[in-house]
Write a protein that holds these residues in place. Sequence first.
Motif, PDB file in Angstrom:
ATOM      1  N   LYS A  19       0.846  -1.207   0.000  1.00 56.24           N
ATOM      2  CA  LYS A  19       0.000   0.000   0.000  1.00 56.24           C
ATOM      3  C   LYS A  19       0.879   1.255   0.000  1.00 56.24           C
ATOM      4  N   LYS A  55       8.813   1.295  -4.227  1.00 58.06           N
ATOM      5  CA  LYS A  55       8.177   2.467  -4.852  1.00 58.06           C
ATOM      6  C   LYS A  55       8.016   3.693  -3.964  1.00 58.06           C
ATOM      7  N   ALA A  86       3.108   7.012   0.869  1.00 56.16           N
ATOM      8  CA  ALA A  86       2.226   7.758  -0.046  1.00 56.16           C
ATOM      9  C   ALA A  86       1.126   8.508   0.708  1.00 56.16           C
ATOM     10  N   LEU A 109      -5.905   6.555   2.348  1.00 56.77           N
ATOM     11  CA  LEU A 109      -7.141   7.153   1.832  1.00 56.77           C
ATOM     12  C   LEU A 109      -8.354   6.257   2.058  1.00 56.77           C
TER      13      LEU A 109
HETATM   14  N1  COA Z   1      -3.868   5.314   0.858  1.00 57.99           N
HETATM   15  C1  COA Z   1      -4.259   4.036   0.689  1.00 57.99           C
HETATM   16  N2  COA Z   1      -3.771   3.243  -0.281  1.00 57.99           N
HETATM   17  C2  COA Z   1      -2.836   3.765  -1.094  1.00 57.99           C
HETATM   18  C3  COA Z   1      -2.381   5.086  -0.978  1.00 57.99           C
HETATM   19  C4  COA Z   1      -2.935   5.875   0.068  1.00 57.99           C
HETATM   20  N3  COA Z   1      -2.535   7.125   0.299  1.00 57.99           N
HETATM   21  N4  COA Z   1      -1.457   5.329  -1.932  1.00 57.99           N
HETATM   22  C5  COA Z   1      -1.342   4.182  -2.626  1.00 57.99           C
HETATM   23  N5  COA Z   1      -2.166   3.244  -2.121  1.00 57.99           N
HETATM   24  C6  COA Z   1      -2.367   1.864  -2.601  1.00 57.99           C
HETATM   25  C7  COA Z   1      -3.165   1.811  -3.878  1.00 57.99           C
HETATM   26  O1  COA Z   1      -4.553   1.853  -3.583  1.00 57.99           O
HETATM   27  C8  COA Z   1      -2.723   0.490  -4.449  1.00 57.99           C
HETATM   28  O2  COA Z   1      -3.366  -0.545  -3.732  1.00 57.99           O
HETATM   29  P1  COA Z   1      -3.996  -1.821  -4.547  1.00 57.99           P
HETATM   30  O3  COA Z   1      -2.801  -2.429  -5.267  1.00 57.99           O
HETATM   31  O4  COA Z   1      -4.547  -2.689  -3.467  1.00 57.99           O
HETATM   32  O5  COA Z   1      -4.998  -1.254  -5.486  1.00 57.99           O
HETATM   33  C9  COA Z   1      -1.244   0.417  -4.055  1.00 57.99           C
HETATM   34  O6  COA Z   1      -1.099   1.321  -2.943  1.00 57.99           O
HETATM   35  C10 COA Z   1      -0.308   0.880  -5.160  1.00 57.99           C
HETATM   36  O7  COA Z   1      -0.697   2.185  -5.553  1.00 57.99           O
HETATM   37  P2  COA Z   1      -0.946   2.609  -7.092  1.00 57.99           P
HETATM   38  O8  COA Z   1      -1.827   3.810  -7.089  1.00 57.99           O
HETATM   39  O9  COA Z   1      -1.380   1.421  -7.869  1.00 57.99           O
HETATM   40  O10 COA Z   1       0.525   2.996  -7.521  1.00 57.99           O
HETATM   41  P3  COA Z   1       0.935   4.020  -8.697  1.00 57.99           P
HETATM   42  O11 COA Z   1       2.402   3.858  -8.865  1.00 57.99           O
HETATM   43  O12 COA Z   1       0.076   3.840  -9.874  1.00 57.99           O
HETATM   44  O13 COA Z   1       0.628   5.477  -8.116  1.00 57.99           O
HETATM   45  C11 COA Z   1       0.706   7.233  -6.443  1.00 57.99           C
HETATM   46  C12 COA Z   1       1.380   5.951  -7.007  1.00 57.99           C
HETATM   47  C13 COA Z   1       1.453   7.605  -5.157  1.00 57.99           C
HETATM   48  C14 COA Z   1       0.815   8.372  -7.470  1.00 57.99           C
HETATM   49  C15 COA Z   1      -0.774   6.944  -6.139  1.00 57.99           C
HETATM   50  O14 COA Z   1      -0.846   5.723  -5.387  1.00 57.99           O
HETATM   51  C16 COA Z   1      -1.450   8.020  -5.353  1.00 57.99           C
HETATM   52  O15 COA Z   1      -1.781   9.062  -5.886  1.00 57.99           O
HETATM   53  N6  COA Z   1      -1.672   7.766  -4.033  1.00 57.99           N
HETATM   54  C17 COA Z   1      -2.390   8.694  -3.184  1.00 57.99           C
HETATM   55  C18 COA Z   1      -1.500   9.839  -2.730  1.00 57.99           C
HETATM   56  C19 COA Z   1      -2.286  10.736  -1.823  1.00 57.99           C
HETATM   57  O16 COA Z   1      -3.145  11.492  -2.259  1.00 57.99           O
HETATM   58  N7  COA Z   1      -2.032  10.605  -0.509  1.00 57.99           N
HETATM   59  C20 COA Z   1      -2.862  11.223   0.521  1.00 57.99           C
HETATM   60  C21 COA Z   1      -2.221  12.396   1.106  1.00 57.99           C
HETATM   61  S1  COA Z   1      -3.285  13.140   2.293  1.00 57.99           S
END
Ligand code: COA
Length: 245
Positions: A25, A61, A65, A69
């Motif tokens: 995650k 990675k 993150a 959420l």
């Molecule tokens: N909360 C919960 N789960 C999260 C997360 C978060 N902040 N960020 C990533 N994950 C999870 C994804 O849901 C995914 O889970 P899954 O495989 O069970 O579907 C896994 O982590 C991998 O993330 P993914 O989005 O597939 O990777 P990516 O390389 O395509 O994108 C990011 C990476 C960081 C750009 C994208 O995950 C993202 O935008 N995350 C949210 C960032 C954010 O807004 N954080 C909150 C700040 S308040």
Amino acid sequence: MNAFETVLYDKQDGVACITLNRPQKLNAYNMRMRDELYEVLGAIRDDPEVRVAVLKAAGEKAFCAGADLSEFLTAPSPIVARQVRWERDVWGRFLGVPQPIIAAVHGFVLGSGIEMALCCDIRIASDDAQFGLPETQLGIIPAAGGTQTLPRVIGRGKALEMLLTGSRLDSRQALYLGLVNAVVSRPELLPAAEKMARTIASYDPRAVRAVKEAVVRGLDLPLADGIKLESQLSANVQCARRLDK
Ligand code: COA
């Protein structure tokens, strides 16, 4: 110490190592991680054998993150959410650790991820790191100190730009702005952090803690008071060393 689900803890030769451990995650910061970090940081604070700590993260990675959420806005009520926060002031606990903490960050360092790194004393990044605070875009504001710690480190204008626009910094920009102390290649990240930690751990822990206290508390004081604080701490360290003889 108990086995944890979201963090790993290890201690060797005076160096404590905390690893955020939800790589699947992207090490998103959830309530479980909050509770476990709270315990680990308390244990570090109270352990005289720990001279310095390293905070790092599992997986390729991301360091973290941001807030999880999937738990976002799911607390039973804002009052409960606030109550839990006061009971588990993990950010206050981060800032209250008397030993230096080195953050070793890589990949995505977003939201609570950057805020955690800002609660540490020294930050080393790998060249793939990306830093950002997406909270405003999500209609909330950072709640782990980011609005306070970031401008103190990179200045008001750049901090506001990142907070208001959600723009990200790469590691080269982060180095230029002083957000990180050093940038190294990904394979060099942990060795660099561990080398720095071992150097600090080799020094008299009383001097190490006093330097951290002088700098951290002093930054919130007028210069003359900061200099008085330094004199007091210096006298304490010298006195303790005399008692050794
Ligand atoms: N909360 C919960 N789960 C999260 C997360 C978060 N902040 N960020 C990533 N994950 C999870 C994804 O849901 C995914 O889970 P899954 O495989 O069970 O579907 C896994 O982590 C991998 O993330 P993914 O989005 O597939 O990777 P990516 O390389 O395509 O994108 C990011 C990476 C960081 C750009 C994208 O995950 C993202 O935008 N995350 C949210 C960032 C954010 O807004 N954080 C909150 C700040 S308040």
